[in-house]
Motif scaffolding. Structure first.
Motif, PDB file in Angstrom:
ATOM      1  N   GLU A  36      31.760  64.229  54.121  1.00  0.00           N
ATOM      2  CA  GLU A  36      32.760  64.493  53.195  1.00  0.00           C
ATOM      3  C   GLU A  36      33.129  65.757  52.901  1.00  0.00           C
ATOM      4  O   GLU A  36      34.077  66.337  52.604  1.00  0.00           O
ATOM      5  N   LEU A  37      32.026  65.802  51.704  1.00  0.00           N
ATOM      6  CA  LEU A  37      32.224  67.369  51.201  1.00  0.00           C
ATOM      7  C   LEU A  37      31.909  68.132  52.712  1.00  0.00           C
ATOM      8  O   LEU A  37      32.472  69.671  53.103  1.00  0.00           O
ATOM      9  N   GLU A  38      30.827  68.202  53.746  1.00  0.00           N
ATOM     10  CA  GLU A  38      30.675  69.054  55.047  1.00  0.00           C
ATOM     11  C   GLU A  38      32.126  68.994  55.541  1.00  0.00           C
ATOM     12  O   GLU A  38      32.937  70.084  56.021  1.00  0.00           O
ATOM     13  N   ALA A  39      33.223  68.419  55.859  1.00  0.00           N
ATOM     14  CA  ALA A  39      35.122  68.093  56.286  1.00  0.00           C
ATOM     15  C   ALA A  39      35.411  69.279  55.546  1.00  0.00           C
ATOM     16  O   ALA A  39      36.222  69.492  55.801  1.00  0.00           O
ATOM     17  N   THR A  76      35.211  72.489  37.824  1.00  0.00           N
ATOM     18  CA  THR A  76      35.783  72.406  38.840  1.00  0.00           C
ATOM     19  C   THR A  76      35.640  71.372  39.858  1.00  0.00           C
ATOM     20  O   THR A  76      36.753  71.111  40.547  1.00  0.00           O
ATOM     21  N   LEU A  77      34.393  71.032  40.234  1.00  0.00           N
ATOM     22  CA  LEU A  77      34.626  70.311  41.324  1.00  0.00           C
ATOM     23  C   LEU A  77      35.319  68.581  41.020  1.00  0.00           C
ATOM     24  O   LEU A  77      35.321  67.842  41.289  1.00  0.00           O
ATOM     25  N   ARG A  78      34.952  68.713  39.433  1.00  0.00           N
ATOM     26  CA  ARG A  78      35.517  67.147  39.272  1.00  0.00           C
ATOM     27  C   ARG A  78      37.042  67.359  38.890  1.00  0.00           C
ATOM     28  O   ARG A  78      37.379  66.097  39.019  1.00  0.00           O
ATOM     29  N   ASP A  79      37.626  68.323  39.010  1.00  0.00           N
ATOM     30  CA  ASP A  79      38.756  69.369  38.925  1.00  0.00           C
ATOM     31  C   ASP A  79      39.813  69.030  40.351  1.00  0.00           C
ATOM     32  O   ASP A  79      40.437  67.592  40.874  1.00  0.00           O
ATOM     33  N   TYR A  80      39.025  68.810  41.067  1.00  0.00           N
ATOM     34  CA  TYR A  80      39.379  68.604  42.872  1.00  0.00           C
ATOM     35  C   TYR A  80      39.235  67.958  42.929  1.00  0.00           C
ATOM     36  O   TYR A  80      40.236  66.795  43.620  1.00  0.00           O
ATOM     37  N   ILE A 126      39.192  66.505  47.012  1.00  0.00           N
ATOM     38  CA  ILE A 126      37.851  66.505  47.360  1.00  0.00           C
ATOM     39  C   ILE A 126      37.796  64.925  47.307  1.00  0.00           C
ATOM     40  O   ILE A 126      37.179  64.752  45.619  1.00  0.00           O
ATOM     41  N   PRO A 127      37.193  64.737  47.949  1.00  0.00           N
ATOM     42  CA  PRO A 127      36.671  62.926  47.567  1.00  0.00           C
ATOM     43  C   PRO A 127      35.804  62.468  47.065  1.00  0.00           C
ATOM     44  O   PRO A 127      34.848  63.162  47.408  1.00  0.00           O
ATOM     45  N   SER A 128      35.608  61.564  46.069  1.00  0.00           N
ATOM     46  CA  SER A 128      34.952  61.059  45.944  1.00  0.00           C
ATOM     47  C   SER A 128      34.774  59.947  45.469  1.00  0.00           C
ATOM     48  O   SER A 128      35.958  59.197  45.618  1.00  0.00           O
TER      49      SER A 128
END
Length: 74
Positions: free
Chosen positions: A49-52, A24-28, A34-36
């Motif tokens: 960024e995850l906290e945001a 799901t993280l990869r898809d997002y 979700i920025p990566s």
């Protein structure tokens, strides 16, 4: 003086932090939800960024939800 360096974490750590599956993280991430960041050939996530993301998508407290539900049912 120097600002502290940003803390990057692995996809597994990020998924655990967000309580979602790595897939799901990869898809997002691919969809831009979700920025990566690419570091060489590895994908990493910034804690700030995850906290945001968590804050932006935070569910209101139960009391606020219950109040809103009562308003809808009137």
């Amino acid at each position: 003086p120097n600002a502290p360096s940003e803390h990057f974490i692995t996809p597994k750590q990020a998924a655990e932090f967000l309580t979602i599956a790595v897939s799901t993280l990869r898809d997002y991430s691919q969809r831009g939800i979700i920025p990566s960041h690419r570091l060489c050939k590895h994908r990493r996530y910034k804690m700030s960024e995850l906290e945001a993301v968590m804050e932006r998508n935070r569910i209101e407290t139960f009391d606020n939800q219950a109040s809103a539900l009562k308003d809808l049912l009137r």
